[in-house]
Design a protein around this motif. Sequence first.
Motif, PDB file in Angstrom:
ATOM      1  N   ASP A 129       0.818  -1.214   0.000  1.00  0.00           N
ATOM      2  CA  ASP A 129       0.000   0.000   0.000  1.00  0.00           C
ATOM      3  C   ASP A 129       0.852   1.265   0.000  1.00  0.00           C
ATOM      4  O   ASP A 129       0.473   2.279  -0.586  1.00  0.00           O
ATOM      5  N   GLN A 130       2.008   1.230   0.645  1.00  0.00           N
ATOM      6  CA  GLN A 130       2.919   2.379   0.656  1.00  0.00           C
ATOM      7  C   GLN A 130       3.670   2.497  -0.666  1.00  0.00           C
ATOM      8  O   GLN A 130       3.863   3.593  -1.181  1.00  0.00           O
ATOM      9  N   LEU A 131       4.103   1.364  -1.175  1.00  0.00           N
ATOM     10  CA  LEU A 131       4.975   1.351  -2.351  1.00  0.00           C
ATOM     11  C   LEU A 131       4.245   1.702  -3.640  1.00  0.00           C
ATOM     12  O   LEU A 131       4.789   2.421  -4.488  1.00  0.00           O
ATOM     13  N   LEU A 132       3.036   1.216  -3.801  1.00  0.00           N
ATOM     14  CA  LEU A 132       2.325   1.395  -5.063  1.00  0.00           C
ATOM     15  C   LEU A 132       2.167   2.864  -5.476  1.00  0.00           C
ATOM     16  O   LEU A 132       2.526   3.231  -6.594  1.00  0.00           O
ATOM     17  N   PRO A 133       1.673   3.736  -4.603  1.00  0.00           N
ATOM     18  CA  PRO A 133       1.562   5.138  -5.035  1.00  0.00           C
ATOM     19  C   PRO A 133       2.927   5.785  -5.311  1.00  0.00           C
ATOM     20  O   PRO A 133       3.056   6.621  -6.205  1.00  0.00           O
ATOM     21  N   LEU A 134       3.944   5.371  -4.562  1.00  0.00           N
ATOM     22  CA  LEU A 134       5.283   5.916  -4.799  1.00  0.00           C
ATOM     23  C   LEU A 134       5.812   5.493  -6.172  1.00  0.00           C
ATOM     24  O   LEU A 134       6.403   6.304  -6.895  1.00  0.00           O
ATOM     25  N   LEU A 135       5.614   4.235  -6.527  1.00  0.00           N
ATOM     26  CA  LEU A 135       6.066   3.761  -7.843  1.00  0.00           C
ATOM     27  C   LEU A 135       5.308   4.440  -8.974  1.00  0.00           C
ATOM     28  O   LEU A 135       5.897   4.785 -10.008  1.00  0.00           O
ATOM     29  N   LYS A 136       4.017   4.638  -8.777  1.00  0.00           N
ATOM     30  CA  LYS A 136       3.225   5.347  -9.800  1.00  0.00           C
ATOM     31  C   LYS A 136       3.750   6.763  -9.988  1.00  0.00           C
ATOM     32  O   LYS A 136       3.892   7.244 -11.111  1.00  0.00           O
ATOM     33  N   GLU A 137       4.026   7.429  -8.888  1.00  0.00           N
ATOM     34  CA  GLU A 137       4.545   8.791  -8.956  1.00  0.00           C
ATOM     35  C   GLU A 137       5.934   8.820  -9.605  1.00  0.00           C
ATOM     36  O   GLU A 137       6.219   9.680 -10.426  1.00  0.00           O
ATOM     37  N   LEU A 138       6.789   7.869  -9.236  1.00  0.00           N
ATOM     38  CA  LEU A 138       8.129   7.793  -9.842  1.00  0.00           C
ATOM     39  C   LEU A 138       8.028   7.595 -11.342  1.00  0.00           C
ATOM     40  O   LEU A 138       8.710   8.277 -12.113  1.00  0.00           O
ATOM     41  N   ASN A 139       7.159   6.688 -11.780  1.00  0.00           N
ATOM     42  CA  ASN A 139       6.991   6.455 -13.213  1.00  0.00           C
ATOM     43  C   ASN A 139       6.486   7.707 -13.923  1.00  0.00           C
ATOM     44  O   ASN A 139       6.928   8.020 -15.030  1.00  0.00           O
ATOM     45  N   LYS A 140       5.570   8.403 -13.284  1.00  0.00           N
ATOM     46  CA  LYS A 140       5.054   9.641 -13.867  1.00  0.00           C
ATOM     47  C   LYS A 140       6.173  10.684 -13.998  1.00  0.00           C
ATOM     48  O   LYS A 140       6.312  11.339 -15.036  1.00  0.00           O
ATOM     49  N   GLU A 141       6.997  10.819 -12.969  1.00  0.00           N
ATOM     50  CA  GLU A 141       8.081  11.798 -12.969  1.00  0.00           C
ATOM     51  C   GLU A 141       9.141  11.498 -14.030  1.00  0.00           C
ATOM     52  O   GLU A 141       9.592  12.413 -14.721  1.00  0.00           O
ATOM     53  N   VAL A 142       9.555  10.251 -14.147  1.00  0.00           N
ATOM     54  CA  VAL A 142      10.631   9.955 -15.102  1.00  0.00           C
ATOM     55  C   VAL A 142      10.147  10.012 -16.547  1.00  0.00           C
ATOM     56  O   VAL A 142      10.970  10.126 -17.456  1.00  0.00           O
ATOM     57  N   ARG A 143       8.852   9.964 -16.769  1.00  0.00           N
ATOM     58  CA  ARG A 143       8.328  10.021 -18.140  1.00  0.00           C
ATOM     59  C   ARG A 143       8.052  11.439 -18.614  1.00  0.00           C
ATOM     60  O   ARG A 143       7.627  11.636 -19.737  1.00  0.00           O
ATOM     61  N   LYS A 144       8.272  12.439 -17.754  1.00  0.00           N
ATOM     62  CA  LYS A 144       8.026  13.846 -18.139  1.00  0.00           C
ATOM     63  C   LYS A 144       8.935  14.256 -19.257  1.00  0.00           C
ATOM     64  O   LYS A 144      10.026  13.896 -19.413  1.00  0.00           O
TER      65      LYS A 144
END
Length: 144
Positions: A129-144
């Motif tokens: 539950d902690q990791l999933l939103p962080l990974l989603k955010e990381l993926n969003k950030e690196v794809r900018k």
Amino acid sequence: MADKVEKFSEVMDQFRSYIAFSKRFYGDEIKLSNVTPQQGRTLMYIQANPGIIQRELADNFHLRNASVTNMLKNLERDGYIERKQDEKSARIKRIYITDLGKQQVVEIEKKFDAILKKLSERVDEGLIDQLLPLLKELNKEVRK
């Protein structure tokens, strides 16, 4: 103290470690299958996207075209897929799953589900539950 680049490098090392472990784990669990985990995922994708072309497979799985060519040759040789000429372009071959391939997908899906169950039993749900939103955010950030 580590700077931002060093921290990000450590994150990437952890991802690589997880990917390597999970590839070994899936490979060990699927040993008795007729296909590799990558071939299984490819068959599932072809079933979900009938008539796909090779380039789309390569793009989806982030593989070199030559790697996809070899894998498709093996899947076709073993009767799991068939390639058909595109009606509009003689240069394009569309890929379809055969009945034998569909049977293999059913088996692979069962194995993949069992593997996910085994792996998820090893991890605390709170961590997920902690990791999933962080990974989603990381993926969003690196794809900018």
